[in-house]
Design an enzyme around this catalytic site. Structure first.
Site, mmCIF file in Angstrom:
data_model
loop_
_atom_site.group_PDB
_atom_site.id
_atom_site.type_symbol
_atom_site.label_atom_id
_atom_site.label_comp_id
_atom_site.label_asym_id
_atom_site.label_seq_id
_atom_site.Cartn_x
_atom_site.Cartn_y
_atom_site.Cartn_z
ATOM 1 N N LYS A 1 48.547 35.820 28.747
ATOM 2 C CA LYS A 1 49.108 36.405 30.362
ATOM 3 C C LYS A 1 50.253 36.252 29.872
ATOM 4 O O LYS A 1 50.697 35.526 30.130
ATOM 5 C CB LYS A 1 48.475 35.612 31.276
ATOM 6 N N GLN B 1 33.511 40.057 44.175
ATOM 7 C CA GLN B 1 34.533 39.532 46.068
ATOM 8 C C GLN B 1 34.310 38.139 45.605
ATOM 9 O O GLN B 1 34.052 36.973 45.780
ATOM 10 C CB GLN B 1 32.215 39.280 46.419
ATOM 11 N N PRO C 1 29.466 38.334 42.498
ATOM 12 C CA PRO C 1 29.222 38.179 44.127
ATOM 13 C C PRO C 1 29.803 36.577 44.321
ATOM 14 O O PRO C 1 30.448 36.186 43.136
ATOM 15 C CB PRO C 1 27.833 37.637 43.995
ATOM 16 N N LYS D 1 42.242 39.203 38.853
ATOM 17 C CA LYS D 1 42.136 39.215 37.110
ATOM 18 C C LYS D 1 41.573 37.638 36.429
ATOM 19 O O LYS D 1 41.377 38.368 35.888
ATOM 20 C CB LYS D 1 43.373 40.115 37.255
#
Length: 235
Positions: free
Chosen positions: A37, A178, A206, A15
């Site tokens: 956050k 990924q 990726p 995230k």
């Protein structure tokens, strides 16, 4: 002004990394940015103050510059679920307080793109009665879903999407990140997600090396986030 809540299919889905990449993409478009956050567990003491590397990365991607307390108003030391970390620290964290803090910040910040990152997955508890996702519901924020590409992500992604929409929130889009370089049938899984997730696709990042806080420093994460931004469409 665009404001979004960023959630993931699970903890360590990426995230913060994806949020940083989206903020970097917005900066390239000439936008001002702010990454938040509200609750961070797993903080370390630096100069007597609690600091979280995820929050520091969001702070680094925020322009104009912003102080740490704005990015991360609730900092908890144990690297465990937020409600357990709060219990161990002897503090009570509730949605009413978070909503007031966030609303004050949002009212005072004119940035073009603001991302508010959750913790863990969509249903992570904040306390015995409330989930952190309730903050997105109260603030009526559209949601960006980060899918951590590993075994099991298809079910996690579908269930999370259903849960978000069951709360009446709009899903702005999803990002495939990924996190397992050895994931079998990666392309086939990604194709299945395209077919099963009825939401806009914002891009696939990726494998760019380990982007976990445990094995990367802040400058490395910033560089990788800038690289990841190239794989994302704008918000």
């Amino acid at each position: 002004m665009s404001r979004y809540f960023v959630t993931g299919t699970d903890t360590d889905a990426g995230k913060t990394f994806v949020s940083a990449a989206l903020l970097a993409s917005a900066r390239r478009q000439g936008r001002t940015t702010l990454g938040l956050k509200p609750v961070a567990a797993g903080c370390e003491r630096v100069g007597g103050m609690l600091r979280n590397i995820d929050a520091l990365l969001l702070q680094a991607q925020s322009f104009p510059p912003v102080d740490y307390a704005t990015v991360n108003p609730v900092a908890l030391e144990p690297a465990i679920a937020p409600h357990l970390a709060a219990q161990r620290a002897g503090v009570q964290v509730c949605l009413d307080d978070l909503e007031r803090m966030l609303q004050r910040i949002l009212d005072a910040r004119p940035e073009d793109t603001i991302l508010i990152e959750g913790a863990g997955g969509w249903r992570v508890p904040l306390n015995a009665e409330e989930d952190l996702s309730g903050l997105a519901v109260r603030l009526e924020l559209p949601v960006i879903l980060v899918v951590g590409m590993r075994l099991g992500c298809i079910s996690h992604a579908r269930l999370t999407l259903e849960a978000i929409r069951a709360e009446g929130l709009r899903v702005t889009g999803w990002v495939a990140n990924q996190i397992d370089p050895n994931m079998r049938e990666y392309e086939a899984n990604l194709e299945t997600l395209h077919r099963c997730l009825d939401a806009p696709f914002l891009g696939a990042i990726p494998w760019l090396g380990d982007t976990s806080a445990e094995s990367s420093n802040l400058s490395e994460l910033q560089a990788k986030a800038a690289q990841a931004a190239e794989y994302l469409s704008g918000l």
